[in-house]
Design a protein around this motif. Sequence first.
Motif, PDB file in Angstrom:
ATOM      1  N   LYS A 230      32.893 -34.103 -17.808  1.00 50.26           N
ATOM      2  CA  LYS A 230      34.330 -34.318 -17.998  1.00 50.26           C
ATOM      3  C   LYS A 230      35.041 -33.067 -18.500  1.00 50.26           C
ATOM      4  N   GLN A 231      34.272 -32.061 -18.876  1.00 55.40           N
ATOM      5  CA  GLN A 231      34.829 -30.820 -19.427  1.00 55.40           C
ATOM      6  C   GLN A 231      35.712 -31.100 -20.641  1.00 55.40           C
ATOM      7  N   VAL A 232      35.170 -31.893 -21.559  1.00 60.97           N
ATOM      8  CA  VAL A 232      35.904 -32.213 -22.779  1.00 60.97           C
ATOM      9  C   VAL A 232      35.022 -31.978 -24.004  1.00 60.97           C
TER      10      VAL A 232
ATOM     11  N   GLY B  63      39.360 -27.194 -18.552  1.00 61.30           N
ATOM     12  CA  GLY B  63      39.137 -28.458 -17.852  1.00 61.30           C
ATOM     13  C   GLY B  63      38.290 -28.296 -16.610  1.00 61.30           C
TER      14      GLY B  63
ATOM     15  N   ARG C  38      47.494 -35.677 -18.798  1.00 64.52           N
ATOM     16  CA  ARG C  38      46.298 -35.559 -19.636  1.00 64.52           C
ATOM     17  C   ARG C  38      45.555 -36.889 -19.711  1.00 64.52           C
TER      18      ARG C  38
ATOM     19  N   LYS D  21      43.695 -37.779 -16.609  1.00 64.87           N
ATOM     20  CA  LYS D  21      42.494 -36.975 -16.387  1.00 64.87           C
ATOM     21  C   LYS D  21      41.323 -37.457 -17.232  1.00 64.87           C
TER      22      LYS D  21
ATOM     23  N   PHE E 236      40.341 -30.392 -23.690  1.00 64.00           N
ATOM     24  CA  PHE E 236      39.600 -29.866 -22.551  1.00 64.00           C
ATOM     25  C   PHE E 236      39.017 -28.489 -22.869  1.00 64.00           C
TER      26      PHE E 236
ATOM     27  N   SER F 178      36.091 -25.302 -21.147  1.00 71.64           N
ATOM     28  CA  SER F 178      35.549 -24.725 -19.920  1.00 71.64           C
ATOM     29  C   SER F 178      34.136 -24.254 -20.216  1.00 71.64           C
TER      30      SER F 178
END
Length: 283
Positions: A96-98, A221, A58, A61, A118, A120
Amino acid sequence: MSIFLKFFIVSLLVSSLLEASSLNVEKIQNDFYDNVIIKPLYSKYRKKSLVDKALQKRANKFRIYNSYWKKAKKELWKNHKYLSSSQFLTLIDLSKQVLIVVLWDNEAKDFYPIGFDFISSGNINREKEVTNGDDHYFKTPAGFFNIKSGWRSDGDTYKDNITMPYGEKDSFVFFFGEQKSIRYNTFNENNTKIKDTKKWKLITGKLQLAMHAHTSSAPLGTPQSHGCIRMSNDLNLYLDNNLVFFKHLYDGKKWIHPYKKPPLEPKNYGLAGEFVLILDSVY
């Protein structure tokens, strides 16, 4: 305090920033870390060694480095005029898909990151999967949005017995209204699918923008959705219980909506919020 919690806090903020706030930022950060990150990992892996590996993966990433946070705060500051009191809000970095839970300290006039998880977002390239009558795949729009309404999930599961499109029963669906966005036009005037992707055209349409829990085999994510923001059930529960979007539904400590169920374990009443800032990228 565990070594992982120390690592998390240090990577989040320089200690001097924590001391600058009159709010108990560290306690709120710890609560996020425990309930959104650690408990779900132990529930999934059970062994400390496997949890350690998951935490390292994690961290590799994404982390909230100070350089990243300085740039994020510049974007948040552009909308600080809408924040008349200390409150939660969220920042979503689509690149960053966060999703980062943020705390605005109205006394210190500063933003503090509480934690991230995370998500989507919309994937317009999945339009190739759409058949006539299906929902289209939109890009999740960027902008500063306030919550309009919402509802609680009925917890329905698809035929695969895995996918819960809106998460576990009673997960809250946070609705931010109808927003303009883009998608590919993949059908011709006869409603026939255009197979040659080179002939697809980007068009503007309207998306019913929401943030909600989602359970499926598709990993968080990476962009996967029709345009909404998908999140884990654990993050959804945190946003729910901490009133991150419920400023309009509380009068002090009293839940004022006559039909919707209140959170099961509400807290941080004085920090209830209503806003999300969605950016294509912080950088």
